[in-house]
Design an enzyme around this catalytic site. Structure first.
Site, PDB file in Angstrom:
ATOM      1  N   GLY A 116       0.768  -1.266  -0.055  1.00 27.83           N
ATOM      2  CA  GLY A 116      -0.070  -0.102  -0.040  1.00 27.83           C
ATOM      3  C   GLY A 116       0.692   1.454   0.012  1.00 27.83           C
ATOM      4  O   GLY A 116       0.351   2.225   0.321  1.00 27.83           O
ATOM      5  N   LEU A 189      -4.656  -7.099  -7.231  1.00 28.37           N
ATOM      6  CA  LEU A 189      -4.018  -8.373  -7.900  1.00 28.37           C
ATOM      7  C   LEU A 189      -5.287  -9.184  -8.658  1.00 28.37           C
ATOM      8  O   LEU A 189      -5.104  -9.810  -9.572  1.00 28.37           O
ATOM      9  CB  LEU A 189      -3.216  -9.375  -7.180  1.00 28.37           C
ATOM     10  CG  LEU A 189      -2.015  -8.646  -6.541  1.00 28.37           C
ATOM     11  CD1 LEU A 189      -1.193  -9.617  -5.900  1.00 28.37           C
ATOM     12  CD2 LEU A 189      -1.162  -7.797  -7.754  1.00 28.37           C
ATOM     13  N   ILE A 192     -10.732  -7.446 -12.112  1.00 27.94           N
ATOM     14  CA  ILE A 192     -11.876  -6.474 -11.837  1.00 27.94           C
ATOM     15  C   ILE A 192     -13.073  -6.974 -12.946  1.00 27.94           C
ATOM     16  O   ILE A 192     -13.050  -7.078 -14.147  1.00 27.94           O
ATOM     17  CB  ILE A 192     -11.698  -5.155 -12.220  1.00 27.94           C
ATOM     18  CG1 ILE A 192     -10.645  -4.464 -11.245  1.00 27.94           C
ATOM     19  CG2 ILE A 192     -12.941  -4.207 -12.157  1.00 27.94           C
ATOM     20  CD1 ILE A 192     -10.935  -4.599  -9.953  1.00 27.94           C
ATOM     21  N   HIS A 208       0.288  -0.021 -13.830  1.00 30.74           N
ATOM     22  CA  HIS A 208       1.070  -1.163 -14.052  1.00 30.74           C
ATOM     23  C   HIS A 208       2.492  -0.846 -14.055  1.00 30.74           C
ATOM     24  O   HIS A 208       2.878   0.213 -14.723  1.00 30.74           O
ATOM     25  CB  HIS A 208       0.483  -1.796 -15.386  1.00 30.74           C
ATOM     26  CG  HIS A 208       1.077  -3.177 -15.663  1.00 30.74           C
ATOM     27  ND1 HIS A 208       0.731  -4.274 -15.000  1.00 30.74           N
ATOM     28  CD2 HIS A 208       2.054  -3.450 -16.572  1.00 30.74           C
ATOM     29  CE1 HIS A 208       1.446  -5.266 -15.608  1.00 30.74           C
ATOM     30  NE2 HIS A 208       2.342  -4.840 -16.467  1.00 30.74           N
ATOM     31  N   ASP A 249      -4.804  -5.332 -17.678  1.00 29.46           N
ATOM     32  CA  ASP A 249      -3.796  -4.638 -18.390  1.00 29.46           C
ATOM     33  C   ASP A 249      -4.079  -4.214 -19.942  1.00 29.46           C
ATOM     34  O   ASP A 249      -3.190  -4.069 -20.516  1.00 29.46           O
ATOM     35  CB  ASP A 249      -2.453  -5.218 -18.207  1.00 29.46           C
ATOM     36  CG  ASP A 249      -2.199  -5.631 -16.510  1.00 29.46           C
ATOM     37  OD1 ASP A 249      -2.556  -5.077 -15.941  1.00 29.46           O
ATOM     38  OD2 ASP A 249      -1.346  -6.511 -16.691  1.00 29.46           O
ATOM     39  N   GLU A 278       6.170   5.810  -9.830  1.00 33.25           N
ATOM     40  CA  GLU A 278       4.934   5.906  -9.476  1.00 33.25           C
ATOM     41  C   GLU A 278       4.372   6.816  -8.539  1.00 33.25           C
ATOM     42  O   GLU A 278       3.610   7.700  -8.629  1.00 33.25           O
ATOM     43  CB  GLU A 278       4.442   4.291  -9.013  1.00 33.25           C
ATOM     44  CG  GLU A 278       4.441   3.399  -9.792  1.00 33.25           C
ATOM     45  CD  GLU A 278       4.327   1.908  -9.195  1.00 33.25           C
ATOM     46  OE1 GLU A 278       4.212   0.941 -10.064  1.00 33.25           O
ATOM     47  OE2 GLU A 278       4.655   1.584  -8.174  1.00 33.25           O
TER      48      GLU A 278
HETATM   49  C1  GRF Z   1       3.109  -1.283  -8.009  1.00 34.72           C
HETATM   50  O1  GRF Z   1       4.407  -1.512  -8.389  1.00 34.72           O
HETATM   51  C2  GRF Z   1       2.010  -1.373  -8.873  1.00 34.72           C
HETATM   52  O2  GRF Z   1       2.482  -0.844 -10.070  1.00 34.72           O
HETATM   53  C3  GRF Z   1       1.579  -2.491  -8.768  1.00 34.72           C
HETATM   54  O3  GRF Z   1       1.730  -3.219  -7.657  1.00 34.72           O
HETATM   55  C4  GRF Z   1       2.572  -2.554  -6.894  1.00 34.72           C
HETATM   56  C5  GRF Z   1       2.201  -2.053  -5.580  1.00 34.72           C
HETATM   57  O4  GRF Z   1       2.911  -1.694  -4.716  1.00 34.72           O
HETATM   58  N1  GRF Z   1       0.452  -2.658  -9.568  1.00 34.72           N
HETATM   59  P1  GRF Z   1       2.586  -0.802  -3.305  1.00 34.72           P
HETATM   60  O5  GRF Z   1       1.691  -1.961  -2.556  1.00 34.72           O
HETATM   61  O6  GRF Z   1       1.580   0.325  -3.807  1.00 34.72           O
HETATM   62  O7  GRF Z   1       3.785  -0.680  -2.710  1.00 34.72           O
END
Ligand code: GRF
Length: 296
Positions: A116, A189, A192, A208, A249, A278
């Protein structure tokens, strides 16, 4: 340098991209200079010299003319809605009250299955933005770190159990009861289902950790993605933010940002680089999508 850092902080606080920030700064500059010039010209009609009365009148004229000039220029530069709320906020501060302007709050639910850290970053980003509220966290994993993130930030959370995930109607009801307008998948994961996509059309976005359409699809999550990228000796990877459709995706791409992969990179170091991308882009892109949709 300090000025640039200050601008960057303001840009983040206001949740605007660099183009919009540039137009806002131009509006401030033109608004300020035209109002000073106008006040000067008006006072020429009444005073022969700059004495104490001139300066007093000048001060009052500036207070009245500044918002008018800024608003007029903001209309010309397409920044009216930003300056309308900005001026209302200043006015509210001056009279010691928070002036409520009729601004809709967009409520976002975040779905996550793991640590998270993205959820946490998104929550911090929107703390200073009153038009967006992270109102609910959902997870399919009762051990997920994102539950602590929800607790630490006093955000209600819900754990989707097996039945909830077979039939998402419970989940949809929960989202409706919490008046959720928009859904962000930050490391969720599970697939949806169509029912959720139909209930929130064009209102679900995902991040992603690779440059789609490469390295996407079933099984391509977490370290699997980075291991595959390294194994294929790619020289770059990155992030993709996209709308969610019925396939893994697959939906329309909103934003991508790449990063280089060096010979010494491993799946772990690449994961870290991706996380930094991110954190830097995901909240801003969410905000831009929400703003665009609210303008429709
Ligand atoms: C991220 O790298 C996101 O791109 C992928 O899952 C990861 C989640 O990381 N879908 P976190 O739980 O936010 O640290």
């Amino acid at each position: 340098m300090q000025f640039c850092t200050m601008l960057k902080k303001l840009q983040q606080k206001w949740g605007v991209n660099s183009g919009k920030m540039f137009l806002i700064m131009i509006t401030f500059a033109l608004g300020g200079s035209s109002c000073a010039r106008l006040a000067d010209l008006l006072l020429l009609l009444f005073f022969d010299e700059k004495n104490i009365f001139w300066w007093t009148a000048y001060f009052f004229l500036i207070v009245v003319l500044w918002p008018i000039c800024v608003i007029l220029i903001s209309i010309l530069l397409g920044q009216y809605s930003f300056f309308k709320s900005y001026i209302f906020r200043i006015w509210g501060k001056m009279i010691g009250k928070s002036v409520k302007i009729n601004q809709k709050t967009t409520k976002i639910a975040i779905f996550a299955s793991g640590k998270g850290s993205n959820a946490n970053n998104i929550i911090s980003y929107f703390k200073n933005i009153s038009s967006v509220k992270i109102a609910l966290i959902l997870t399919d994993n009762s051990e997920a770190g994102v539950i602590d993130v929800a607790k630490n930030n006093h955000i209600p959370f819900h754990i989707l159990n097996k039945e909830d995930r077979i039939d998402y109607s419970n989940c949809i009801e929960k989202l409706r009861n919490n008046h959720i307008d928009f859904i962000v998948l930050a490391g969720y994961l599970k697939k949806i289902p169509e029912s959720l996509i139909r209930a929130f059309p064009e209102k679900i976005i995902n991040i992603h950790p690779a440059l789609l359409p490469k390295y996407g699809g079933k099984g391509m999550y977490g370290s699997n993605v980075h291991e595959s990228v390294i194994a294929k000796k790619e020289t770059e990877s990155g992030i993709t933010i996209h709308f969610v459709d019925e396939q893994y995706d697959h939906g329309e791409i909103i934003f991508q940002q790449n990063c280089d992969i060096t010979a010494s990179d491993t799946a772990e170091t690449l994961a870290e680089k991706i996380h930094q991308l991110e954190y830097a882009h995901f909240p801003r892109v969410i905000y831009e999508v929400v703003q665009k949709q609210n303008q429709r």
